[in-house]
Design a protein around this motif. Structure first.
Motif, PDB file in Angstrom:
ATOM      1  N   ARG A   1      15.843  38.285  30.988  1.00  0.00           N
ATOM      2  CA  ARG A   1      15.120  37.284  30.202  1.00  0.00           C
ATOM      3  C   ARG A   1      14.264  37.979  29.134  1.00  0.00           C
ATOM      4  O   ARG A   1      14.133  37.488  28.005  1.00  0.00           O
ATOM      5  N   GLU A   2      13.695  39.147  29.487  1.00  0.00           N
ATOM      6  CA  GLU A   2      12.833  39.880  28.552  1.00  0.00           C
ATOM      7  C   GLU A   2      13.624  40.500  27.410  1.00  0.00           C
ATOM      8  O   GLU A   2      13.217  40.434  26.245  1.00  0.00           O
ATOM      9  N   VAL A   3      14.767  41.137  27.725  1.00  0.00           N
ATOM     10  CA  VAL A   3      15.475  41.906  26.696  1.00  0.00           C
ATOM     11  C   VAL A   3      16.562  41.110  25.972  1.00  0.00           C
ATOM     12  O   VAL A   3      16.991  41.488  24.878  1.00  0.00           O
ATOM     13  N   ALA A   4      17.023  40.002  26.597  1.00  0.00           N
ATOM     14  CA  ALA A   4      18.149  39.270  26.004  1.00  0.00           C
ATOM     15  C   ALA A   4      17.951  37.757  26.020  1.00  0.00           C
ATOM     16  O   ALA A   4      18.905  37.017  25.786  1.00  0.00           O
ATOM     17  N   GLY A   5      16.731  37.303  26.265  1.00  0.00           N
ATOM     18  CA  GLY A   5      16.487  35.871  26.412  1.00  0.00           C
ATOM     19  C   GLY A   5      16.879  35.042  25.213  1.00  0.00           C
ATOM     20  O   GLY A   5      17.257  33.880  25.345  1.00  0.00           O
ATOM     21  N   ASP A   6      16.795  35.631  24.011  1.00  0.00           N
ATOM     22  CA  ASP A   6      17.095  34.873  22.795  1.00  0.00           C
ATOM     23  C   ASP A   6      18.549  34.990  22.347  1.00  0.00           C
ATOM     24  O   ASP A   6      18.945  34.382  21.350  1.00  0.00           O
ATOM     25  N   LYS A   7      19.364  35.751  23.065  1.00  0.00           N
ATOM     26  CA  LYS A   7      20.761  35.958  22.675  1.00  0.00           C
ATOM     27  C   LYS A   7      21.602  34.732  23.035  1.00  0.00           C
ATOM     28  O   LYS A   7      21.475  34.177  24.122  1.00  0.00           O
TER      29      LYS A   7
ATOM     30  N   MET B   1      25.891  44.414  25.774  1.00  0.00           N
ATOM     31  CA  MET B   1      25.287  45.639  25.252  1.00  0.00           C
ATOM     32  C   MET B   1      25.509  45.824  23.760  1.00  0.00           C
ATOM     33  O   MET B   1      24.849  46.635  23.129  1.00  0.00           O
ATOM     34  N   LYS B   2      26.432  45.064  23.205  1.00  0.00           N
ATOM     35  CA  LYS B   2      26.577  45.052  21.749  1.00  0.00           C
ATOM     36  C   LYS B   2      25.375  44.356  21.130  1.00  0.00           C
ATOM     37  O   LYS B   2      24.909  44.737  20.048  1.00  0.00           O
ATOM     38  N   ASP B   3      24.856  43.335  21.820  1.00  0.00           N
ATOM     39  CA  ASP B   3      23.677  42.606  21.352  1.00  0.00           C
ATOM     40  C   ASP B   3      22.374  43.278  21.779  1.00  0.00           C
ATOM     41  O   ASP B   3      21.352  43.132  21.108  1.00  0.00           O
ATOM     42  N   VAL B   4      22.408  43.985  22.913  1.00  0.00           N
ATOM     43  CA  VAL B   4      21.210  44.682  23.422  1.00  0.00           C
ATOM     44  C   VAL B   4      21.596  46.135  23.702  1.00  0.00           C
ATOM     45  O   VAL B   4      21.783  46.533  24.865  1.00  0.00           O
ATOM     46  N   PRO B   5      21.730  46.976  22.663  1.00  0.00           N
ATOM     47  CA  PRO B   5      22.196  48.363  22.845  1.00  0.00           C
ATOM     48  C   PRO B   5      21.326  49.192  23.778  1.00  0.00           C
ATOM     49  O   PRO B   5      21.820  50.137  24.406  1.00  0.00           O
ATOM     50  N   SER B   6      20.051  48.866  23.913  1.00  0.00           N
ATOM     51  CA  SER B   6      19.150  49.651  24.764  1.00  0.00           C
ATOM     52  C   SER B   6      19.585  49.633  26.221  1.00  0.00           C
ATOM     53  O   SER B   6      19.247  50.543  26.990  1.00  0.00           O
TER      54      SER B   6
ATOM     55  N   LEU C   1      37.113  55.896  30.216  1.00  0.00           N
ATOM     56  CA  LEU C   1      36.620  54.528  30.086  1.00  0.00           C
ATOM     57  C   LEU C   1      36.376  54.167  28.621  1.00  0.00           C
ATOM     58  O   LEU C   1      35.978  55.016  27.817  1.00  0.00           O
ATOM     59  N   LEU C   2      36.619  52.906  28.277  1.00  0.00           N
ATOM     60  CA  LEU C   2      36.429  52.426  26.911  1.00  0.00           C
ATOM     61  C   LEU C   2      34.947  52.129  26.699  1.00  0.00           C
ATOM     62  O   LEU C   2      34.442  51.090  27.139  1.00  0.00           O
ATOM     63  N   LYS C   3      34.248  53.026  26.037  1.00  0.00           N
ATOM     64  CA  LYS C   3      32.801  52.909  25.918  1.00  0.00           C
ATOM     65  C   LYS C   3      32.361  51.791  24.980  1.00  0.00           C
ATOM     66  O   LYS C   3      31.188  51.426  24.956  1.00  0.00           O
ATOM     67  N   SER C   4      33.301  51.227  24.229  1.00  0.00           N
ATOM     68  CA  SER C   4      32.960  50.110  23.350  1.00  0.00           C
ATOM     69  C   SER C   4      33.068  48.764  24.050  1.00  0.00           C
ATOM     70  O   SER C   4      32.729  47.729  23.468  1.00  0.00           O
ATOM     71  N   LEU C   5      33.530  48.759  25.309  1.00  0.00           N
ATOM     72  CA  LEU C   5      33.763  47.486  26.002  1.00  0.00           C
ATOM     73  C   LEU C   5      33.115  47.412  27.384  1.00  0.00           C
ATOM     74  O   LEU C   5      33.799  47.174  28.386  1.00  0.00           O
ATOM     75  N   PRO C   6      31.801  47.582  27.469  1.00  0.00           N
ATOM     76  CA  PRO C   6      31.136  47.289  28.755  1.00  0.00           C
ATOM     77  C   PRO C   6      30.879  45.788  28.828  1.00  0.00           C
ATOM     78  O   PRO C   6      29.992  45.267  28.177  1.00  0.00           O
ATOM     79  N   LEU C   7      31.660  45.073  29.612  1.00  0.00           N
ATOM     80  CA  LEU C   7      31.609  43.609  29.632  1.00  0.00           C
ATOM     81  C   LEU C   7      30.833  43.097  30.837  1.00  0.00           C
ATOM     82  O   LEU C   7      30.920  43.671  31.923  1.00  0.00           O
ATOM     83  N   VAL C   8      30.087  42.007  30.645  1.00  0.00           N
ATOM     84  CA  VAL C   8      29.312  41.436  31.742  1.00  0.00           C
ATOM     85  C   VAL C   8      29.847  40.051  32.103  1.00  0.00           C
ATOM     86  O   VAL C   8      30.451  39.355  31.280  1.00  0.00           O
ATOM     87  N   PHE C   9      29.598  39.673  33.371  1.00  0.00           N
ATOM     88  CA  PHE C   9      30.046  38.414  33.929  1.00  0.00           C
ATOM     89  C   PHE C   9      28.899  37.837  34.761  1.00  0.00           C
ATOM     90  O   PHE C   9      28.316  38.552  35.567  1.00  0.00           O
TER      91      PHE C   9
ATOM     92  N   SER D   1      31.569  45.254  34.095  1.00  0.00           N
ATOM     93  CA  SER D   1      32.897  45.859  34.233  1.00  0.00           C
ATOM     94  C   SER D   1      33.099  46.938  33.181  1.00  0.00           C
ATOM     95  O   SER D   1      32.888  46.700  31.984  1.00  0.00           O
ATOM     96  N   LEU D   2      33.510  48.113  33.649  1.00  0.00           N
ATOM     97  CA  LEU D   2      33.913  49.207  32.772  1.00  0.00           C
ATOM     98  C   LEU D   2      35.407  49.408  32.965  1.00  0.00           C
ATOM     99  O   LEU D   2      35.899  49.368  34.091  1.00  0.00           O
TER     100      LEU D   2
END
Length: 291
Positions: free
Chosen positions: A51-57, A104-109, A123-131, A234-235
């Motif tokens: 909520r703190e780092v990505a609440g507005d995404k 992580m594309k929206d919140v790189p930190s 591993l594809l470092k450009s595609l760390p996907l969340v679910f 998922s990586l």
């Protein structure tokens, strides 16, 4: 009557050699515990932190409705902010979930909070996907379009995971030009009279808790059910087997576009055809094997 499940093997932290020899080469799923306790994410990642780092995404949301011919493959059902979605998750059971989102594309930190596992896969470092999912949310049975090897890490609560060996794909009522099965199948309570080929399927099962990692080999079917609100990372690496690499390329470069085109051209009739054809093909194969 229900499936006879096989429990997925659980092991402690693995070395690269142990993973490659015992799980990657034989393409065998495994749950690895104590693998990410040194990640900052292990202690930091929870709903309060997000909520703190990505609440507005703005995040893509899906529910449990069947495929809609007016939508493209993986087109979301709703869009809202992460903070609004977390509010829904924390109020009680919901079918709303996030699927294939590159947070992580929206919140790189957030990349600083994780470490790339050194287990021998590129591993594809450009595609760390969340679910994400709320209590009782379900992810339909499918396999990934590009046949990757997947490291699936769970955070917050518990999630039940069901896997099916790709060797049993012929019994799964897979839809033509798709990587999902007939959506009328309830994998919690299968109808073996309507879908008799499922009697030949022996799914694997496990329950992931915070910080645990599931390895899903190339082309394995998977169905997820959130027992509590939670989220996963998922990586992935490219398929290592040439046949899977070619099938993944065909899906990405042709099949998904053809499917989208046919949805526009034929509408609901195209989806009805795919449902019926999956049943016809699978049951015809079953009859041939029984003859």
């Amino acid at each position: 009557m229900a499936f006879e499940y096989i429990e997925i093997e659980r092991v402690e932290k693995l070395t690269k050699k142990e993973f490659i020899e015992n799980y990657y080469k034989p393409q065998k799923p495994v749950v690895i515990t104590n693998q990410i306790e040194d990640w900052p994410a292990f202690t930091k990642w929870n709903f309060t932190f997000l909520r703190e780092v990505a609440g507005d995404k703005k995040v893509p949301l899906y529910d449990n409705r069947k495929t809609d011919h007016t939508k493209k493959v993986n087109e979301p059902d709703f869009i809202m902010t992460m903070a609004e979605y977390i509010d829904i998750l924390q109020k009680g059971p919901t079918h709303l979930r996030i699927f294939l989102y590159n947070l992580m594309k929206d919140v790189p930190s957030m990349k600083d909070d994780m470490k790339w596992p050194q287990l021998g896969l590129r591993l594809l470092k450009s595609l760390p996907l969340v679910f994400f999912g709320g209590q009782n949310a379900k992810v339909f049975m499918h396999y990934d379009i590009d046949f990757p090897n997947i490291f699936h890490f769970h955070f917050e609560g518990k999630k039940q995971c069901f896997l099916v060996d790709p060797k049993e794909t012929k019994y799964m009522y897979r839809l033509p030009y798709s990587w999902i099965c007939n959506e009328d199948i309830d994998f919690d309570n299968p109808d073996f009279e309507k879908f008799p080929a499922l009697k030949n399927v022996k799914p694997y099962i496990t329950t992931l808790k915070h910080g645990e990692m599931l390895y899903m080999p190339e082309g394995w079917w998977h169905y997820m059910k959130y027992l509590t609100p939670g989220f996963s990372l998922s990586l992935r690496s490219l398929a290592g087997r040439p046949a899977n690499l070619l099938k993944g390329f065909a899906n990405v470069a042709f099949n998904r576009y053809y499917d989208n085109w046919m949805r526009k051209r034929k509408g609901q009739a195209w989806l009805d055809y795919k449902d019926a054809e999956a049943i016809r093909r699978t049951n015809a194969l079953l009859e041939k094997e029984s003859a």
